[in-house]
Scaffold this active site. Sequence first.
Site, mmCIF file in Angstrom:
data_model
loop_
_atom_site.group_PDB
_atom_site.id
_atom_site.type_symbol
_atom_site.label_atom_id
_atom_site.label_comp_id
_atom_site.label_asym_id
_atom_site.label_seq_id
_atom_site.Cartn_x
_atom_site.Cartn_y
_atom_site.Cartn_z
ATOM 1 N N GLY A 50 0.838 -1.188 0.000
ATOM 2 C CA GLY A 50 0.000 0.000 0.000
ATOM 3 C C GLY A 50 0.884 1.252 0.000
ATOM 4 C CB SER A 80 4.701 -3.142 -2.788
ATOM 5 O OG SER A 80 4.318 -1.990 -3.481
ATOM 6 C CD1 TRP A 81 3.175 -0.145 3.256
ATOM 7 C CD2 TRP A 81 4.552 1.601 2.930
ATOM 8 N NE1 TRP A 81 3.345 0.480 4.480
ATOM 9 C CE2 TRP A 81 4.180 1.562 4.297
ATOM 10 C CE3 TRP A 81 5.413 2.605 2.497
ATOM 11 C CZ2 TRP A 81 4.636 2.491 5.232
ATOM 12 C CZ3 TRP A 81 5.869 3.535 3.424
ATOM 13 C CH2 TRP A 81 5.488 3.478 4.758
ATOM 14 C CG ASP A 132 7.272 -4.158 -10.082
ATOM 15 O OD1 ASP A 132 6.434 -3.277 -10.312
ATOM 16 O OD2 ASP A 132 7.570 -4.554 -8.939
ATOM 17 C CG HIS A 174 4.170 -4.549 -7.910
ATOM 18 N ND1 HIS A 174 5.370 -4.061 -7.420
ATOM 19 C CD2 HIS A 174 3.246 -4.264 -6.945
ATOM 20 C CE1 HIS A 174 5.184 -3.496 -6.247
ATOM 21 N NE2 HIS A 174 3.903 -3.614 -5.922
#
Length: 300
Positions: free
Chosen positions: A28, A95-96, A251, A279
């Site tokens: 996120g 990711s985050w 990605d 991703h």
Amino acid sequence: MDVGDGHRIHFQDSGNPSGKACVVLHGGPGSGASPTLRRLHDPDVYRIVTFDQRGCGHSTPHASLEANTTWHLIEDMEKLRVHLRIQRWQVVGGSWGSTLALAYAQRYPERVSELILRGVFLMRKEEIDWFYRHGCNALYPDAYSDFISQIPMSERGDPLTAFHKRLNDPSMEVQLTAARAWSLYEGRTLSMNRSPERISMFGSDSYARAFARIETHYFMNGGFFEWDGALLDGVDGIRHIPTHVVHGRFDVITPLKNAWDLKERWPEAELFVIDDAGHAVSEPGIVDAIVKSTMHFADR
């Protein structure tokens, strides 16, 4: 668990209660933990902790931006670790989640046994501009056109600010319209293999509102880091931590260059480039590489 500031975070503690401890961080920010995150470790070997970060998933209050920064999340992780009586844990994030994993390790290196990072995101302005202004739009012009059409032509030079304004509008309908567009853009670009179920989830009102509000809140504030590139500059303090980095070559949300930049600053980290992946954590090559990493570190 009550973490203060009016926030309660939802967590799950699964697998072997006496096993090697790990915490798996969702992306996120604002997406919430999914069952997939606890399926990357052998439950006979690992004690697997997942949690919904402030404001998302089953944590409350929903979509709240109050007292919601990277530093609050890091301290929530520490409170959770102490609550579960875990001395050290393997920190896994995509990711985050990779951003938060790096920030946590730099703040509490003595609490991290290993790092496994996927789809590296370093919260630099160039990375945010790539996805929301120029870069990904050349590969997904159709998805970007739908995304950008939600804001007036006069504001399209700065989509982040335009969406942030609408996601904090007093009108819930204005918020939800912006949230669906913001969230669906990521859902449509997440993977090389489009999943109608995934895209539907990204477009649901409850998910999209928390995801979009919290993401824009963090992005507008540069992840609450003191300067652009702070995570890269902090690598020297954690180079002793055994680390695997997994990244899809295709990605388009967090380009491979991010992982490459990290590797150049951190030669001891092992980088695994997955040639047929984007991703999403659910892509077969990504799953295979992460599972191999968790197995590699199982006996350490």
